[in-house]
Every structure is written in structure tokens, then in C-alpha cells.
Design a protein around this motif. Sequence first.
Motif, PDB file in Angstrom:
ATOM      1  N   THR A   1       0.789  -1.260  -0.136  1.00 21.49           N
ATOM      2  CA  THR A   1       0.038  -0.148   0.092  1.00 21.49           C
ATOM      3  C   THR A   1       0.931   1.202   0.009  1.00 21.49           C
ATOM      4  N   ALA A   2       1.954   1.314   1.000  1.00 20.33           N
ATOM      5  CA  ALA A   2       2.786   2.452   0.825  1.00 20.33           C
ATOM      6  C   ALA A   2       3.633   2.783  -0.526  1.00 20.33           C
ATOM      7  N   THR A   3       3.880   1.398  -1.120  1.00 16.43           N
ATOM      8  CA  THR A   3       4.546   1.849  -2.476  1.00 16.43           C
ATOM      9  C   THR A   3       3.588   2.306  -3.425  1.00 16.43           C
ATOM     10  N   THR A   4       2.490   1.785  -3.334  1.00 18.85           N
ATOM     11  CA  THR A   4       1.308   2.233  -4.273  1.00 18.85           C
ATOM     12  C   THR A   4       1.043   3.786  -4.053  1.00 18.85           C
ATOM     13  N   ALA A   5       0.972   4.141  -2.740  1.00 18.64           N
ATOM     14  CA  ALA A   5       0.703   5.561  -2.523  1.00 18.64           C
ATOM     15  C   ALA A   5       2.007   6.321  -2.976  1.00 18.64           C
ATOM     16  N   LEU A   6       3.102   6.086  -2.774  1.00 18.98           N
ATOM     17  CA  LEU A   6       4.255   6.416  -3.151  1.00 18.98           C
ATOM     18  C   LEU A   6       4.599   6.926  -4.585  1.00 18.98           C
ATOM     19  N   VAL A   7       4.184   5.900  -5.403  1.00 19.20           N
ATOM     20  CA  VAL A   7       4.161   6.229  -6.874  1.00 19.20           C
ATOM     21  C   VAL A   7       2.878   7.220  -7.341  1.00 19.20           C
ATOM     22  N   LEU A   8       1.742   6.929  -6.547  1.00 19.85           N
ATOM     23  CA  LEU A   8       0.566   7.668  -7.138  1.00 19.85           C
ATOM     24  C   LEU A   8       0.805   9.156  -6.907  1.00 19.85           C
ATOM     25  N   GLY A   9       1.461   9.339  -5.576  1.00 22.62           N
ATOM     26  CA  GLY A   9       1.820  10.834  -5.353  1.00 22.62           C
ATOM     27  C   GLY A   9       2.669  11.393  -6.238  1.00 22.62           C
ATOM     28  N   GLY A  10       3.442  10.758  -7.224  1.00 21.94           N
ATOM     29  CA  GLY A  10       4.373  11.370  -8.069  1.00 21.94           C
ATOM     30  C   GLY A  10       5.830  11.445  -7.832  1.00 21.94           C
ATOM     31  N   VAL A  11       5.887  10.747  -6.793  1.00 21.25           N
ATOM     32  CA  VAL A  11       7.587  10.639  -6.543  1.00 21.25           C
ATOM     33  C   VAL A  11       8.246   9.425  -7.196  1.00 21.25           C
ATOM     34  N   SER A  12       9.329  10.156  -7.782  1.00 15.78           N
ATOM     35  CA  SER A  12      10.022   9.281  -8.916  1.00 15.78           C
ATOM     36  C   SER A  12      10.946   8.182  -7.984  1.00 15.78           C
ATOM     37  N   LEU A  13      10.787   6.868  -8.458  1.00 23.33           N
ATOM     38  CA  LEU A  13      11.549   5.950  -7.855  1.00 23.33           C
ATOM     39  C   LEU A  13      13.030   5.976  -8.226  1.00 23.33           C
ATOM     40  N   ALA A  14      13.236   6.707  -9.056  1.00 22.68           N
ATOM     41  CA  ALA A  14      14.597   6.969  -9.819  1.00 22.68           C
ATOM     42  C   ALA A  14      15.391   7.912  -8.985  1.00 22.68           C
ATOM     43  N   GLY A  15      14.649   8.442  -8.448  1.00 24.32           N
ATOM     44  CA  GLY A  15      15.499   9.376  -7.329  1.00 24.32           C
ATOM     45  C   GLY A  15      15.288  10.969  -7.722  1.00 24.32           C
ATOM     46  N   GLY A  16      15.571  12.096  -6.683  1.00 24.10           N
ATOM     47  CA  GLY A  16      15.617  13.352  -7.120  1.00 24.10           C
ATOM     48  C   GLY A  16      14.441  14.108  -7.095  1.00 24.10           C
ATOM     49  N   ARG A  17      13.083  13.382  -6.873  1.00 23.98           N
ATOM     50  CA  ARG A  17      11.860  14.043  -7.069  1.00 23.98           C
ATOM     51  C   ARG A  17      10.904  13.507  -6.167  1.00 23.98           C
ATOM     52  N   GLY A  18      10.345  14.261  -5.247  1.00 20.73           N
ATOM     53  CA  GLY A  18       9.345  13.705  -4.284  1.00 20.73           C
ATOM     54  C   GLY A  18       9.242  14.871  -2.949  1.00 20.73           C
ATOM     55  N   GLY A  19       8.320  14.815  -2.390  1.00 21.95           N
ATOM     56  CA  GLY A  19       8.034  15.605  -1.210  1.00 21.95           C
ATOM     57  C   GLY A  19       6.779  15.220  -0.399  1.00 21.95           C
ATOM     58  N   VAL A  20       6.689  15.621   0.524  1.00 24.54           N
ATOM     59  CA  VAL A  20       5.445  15.369   1.575  1.00 24.54           C
ATOM     60  C   VAL A  20       4.081  15.544   0.972  1.00 24.54           C
ATOM     61  N   THR A  21       4.070  16.478   0.120  1.00 29.50           N
ATOM     62  CA  THR A  21       2.687  16.816  -0.559  1.00 29.50           C
ATOM     63  C   THR A  21       2.359  15.951  -1.483  1.00 29.50           C
ATOM     64  N   GLY A  22       3.100  15.172  -2.259  1.00 26.27           N
ATOM     65  CA  GLY A  22       2.827  13.979  -3.143  1.00 26.27           C
ATOM     66  C   GLY A  22       2.544  12.628  -2.208  1.00 26.27           C
ATOM     67  N   ALA A  23       3.326  12.744  -1.387  1.00 24.37           N
ATOM     68  CA  ALA A  23       3.388  11.515  -0.527  1.00 24.37           C
ATOM     69  C   ALA A  23       1.817  11.424   0.329  1.00 24.37           C
ATOM     70  N   LEU A  24       1.635  12.733   0.705  1.00 24.79           N
ATOM     71  CA  LEU A  24       0.601  12.579   1.577  1.00 24.79           C
ATOM     72  C   LEU A  24      -0.889  12.505   0.769  1.00 24.79           C
ATOM     73  N   LEU A  25      -0.876  13.087  -0.496  1.00 21.02           N
ATOM     74  CA  LEU A  25      -2.036  12.950  -1.537  1.00 21.02           C
ATOM     75  C   LEU A  25      -1.987  11.430  -1.634  1.00 21.02           C
ATOM     76  N   GLY A  26      -0.823  10.885  -2.261  1.00 22.61           N
ATOM     77  CA  GLY A  26      -0.833   9.408  -2.536  1.00 22.61           C
ATOM     78  C   GLY A  26      -1.668   8.648  -1.150  1.00 22.61           C
TER      79      GLY A  26
END
Length: 448
Positions: A246-271
Amino acid sequence: MSERSSSTSTYLLVPILLIAVLLGIAAVRGPSLVSLSGFGSAIIVAAPLTLATYALMALAVAGRGTVDLAIGPLLAFINVSIVKLNMIGAVTGPFGVFFVALGIGVLYQLLFASIVIWVRVQPIIVALSGFLALTGINLVILPRPGGMAPEFMASWGLGATIFSPVLLIVLIATAGWLLFTLTPFYANLRMMGYDERAAWTSGVRINIVRIGAHVIAGLFVGLGAICYTALIASGDPTQGTNMTLTATTALVLGGVSLAGGRGGVTGALLGALNLYLIGYVLATFNFGAVQAFVTQMAYGLILMASLLLTLLVPVIGRHISFISPWGAFVVLASVVIGIMLHVATSSVYMPAEPAMAAWQGDLLTRYLLVSPAETASFGLVFSPIQRFAFLAAFAAVVLALAARLINAEAQAKRMGLFLYIFVAVLIVALFALVAAQGNLTLFQGGAP
């Protein structure tokens, strides 16, 4: 850098749109959500997932594809450890619980970082090994769900009100990351995530930065375990697998890049909120014995769709760059709040049928309702004034979008793909409106 930040914001359009749709459906399908106790329960249930997603986000920003698959079993390990120590009387107070939870999370992540940095094992191998090891250790500590959480947590998981210690923990974790983004360390972390070799040649001490990212992830996991312990008021060694997925799905859904360099609490919270709302909406439907399987299938399909959409966002973003994610958030939030207010106050401004004829009051005191609709019917029922207000708001949004589109296309050398799609949608909507009016005399062949 401005182009990069705008590109990053474009990824937030998907979770913002999805959370607006899901909140609207959840308010209609489950009106109990729109209440103090409903919001309080939602905060407590979503808090562990939110903090676990924060932990994954901190590691994903660091790059190297560092997605800790053991995040769920680690959270469960901290949970059963707190319960077991409370059962033997070793840790019973708030200070001891926080010290144990945060300490275990940080120590595990330091071990993780040490193996990746100095032993030079791929992060995915270390994560998978930790997942399998912690899953077994959890069952050794607590063979089955049970035990009792510390006594001071008894009132944390009630969800009777919005304001609770769990909400305070989530707010502190979110504010802590936002303050962290103002430091040079965060800039070095993002630089390392985008290109580790370029960061190293620029003088960034990448080993220290990577260790710092793991420490932050350990703190988030510890806080998530505390919230989870307060939620179930006991220990559960079996929740690791579901939490990781579930957390991995939320991470990707929030727009956080698995390749690195892009992400934040806004996307993680929305996901994380989107994943909670998906589970809530699915729970309002009766799938019988396969309810849990349908939920897991939905999470898997969303994960695949999010990964595919991640590849399409850079292409689509060039055609919708004139749409501000925060402007879209304000507009959609206004619509959703209107729906939630309508659902929450319907019992107040819709009097019972026998009292309707004798009731003679101001329309504004009855929430702009001229005559009550049948409350037993499913869905939202609007008065003529309410319907006019919603249509006016929708028309204003369409006109604003059209104006921004015309301005963007007037400066372009050729019309973009989004313009054709927008015009096509308007044409289809026109035909749908004409078809919906098929009961008029003009289409029935009667006298004009």
C-alpha cells in the motif's frame, strides 16, 4: 531549475484530481465520513500509511532505486516490540515508547545504509532480505495478533474528534520535512538523487547524505509504528506485507520518482490519502467474501496505472503546462467542500414531508431549498437555486480554462493536442446534453 520545479508540480495534477473524485464519491456513498467522528477516524486509520509513505519518500529521493520493501515488516516489528515490552512491564510510559520506536527505526536504517555504502550490495537485495528476515522475527516475538498497547494510548485510537495525538504526530512529521527542505542538506539530497556522480564531483559527501536520508526514514517509520499501535491497541505481526504494497502504491501515485531526485510530503500525503479513500469507497460496496481480494486488486491496478502514467506525464505536461496544480486544487476543493456540506446538512434543511406544507420560512434558512426532494432516493438532490449556483461555478471554470487555453495557443506556432481534446470534449458534451433532453416535445413529435 524553474522548469524542473514546474515539471515536478505537473505530477501532482493526477493525485489532486483523484482525491477530489474519491472524496466526492466517499461523501455520497458513506455520509458518516462527513462528521467530526468520521474525520477523526479517517485521520487515525490513514496516519500509519501516511508516515510509512513518508519514510519511503525520503529513501526514494536519495536515488539508486532505494525502495525499502521491508518498511511494512519494520513497522510491524516496532509494533510487536512495543507491545511485548509493555506486557513484561519494561516499557510503559510515553518517553520509553517513543525512544524504543524511534531508536529501532533509526538503527535498522543505519544498518541498511551501512550495507549499501560499504559492503556495496544493491539496495533492492538488502530491502528484500530485510523483508524476509523481519517477517519471520515478528512471528517469533508475537506468534499471533494480540497483547495490549501501553495504557496511555487507550484514548488515542478512539477517533471521537479530529484533534488527537495521532494528528499531532502527523503534523509534526509533515512540518519537520517542510523545514528540512529549506536546508542545504536537502538540496544535496536531491542533487544526489538526480545524478550521484555529478553530486560527488561537485563536492557533496554522498555517503553522509545517504545516511541522513536513512535516518529520516527511520524516524518516520518509528512514528508510523506508534500511530499503528494506537490504532489497533495491540500487536499484529502479519501486517507487514499489506503495508509495504500500500505504501509503495501511494508513493508512486503521489508522483514521487522511484529513480530519485523528485518527491516531497505533498505528493506522499496525497498518495496516502488517495489509497485510504479507495479502500473506504470500496468498503461501501458489498463484494461479499472477495472484499479483501477486490481491494488488493484495486491497489495493484492503480500501481500499474500510476507507473504507466509517470511515463506519459512529461508528454502530457507540455500541453497542459498552463494549468496550475494549486489552482486546480483550489477549484476542486471548493467543489468537494460544497458536496460535503450538502451531504452533511441535508437532514437540517430537508424537513420531513408532513411538516413541509405548514412550514413557511425564509429560503436562506433552509439552505436555499425551495422544496425538499425524496430523501430516500440515492444521490445528491439540488434545489433550483443550488443547481444554478453549481452550473454558474462550472461555467466560470470552463470559461477560465478556455481563456487560459486560448492565451497559451495564441503564443504557440501550432495548435497543441490538448486543444483538440478540449474541443472534442465540448462537442461530445453538447451531444450528450441534446440526448438528455429527448423527452421534450420537439423530439417526441408532438405539437410545438
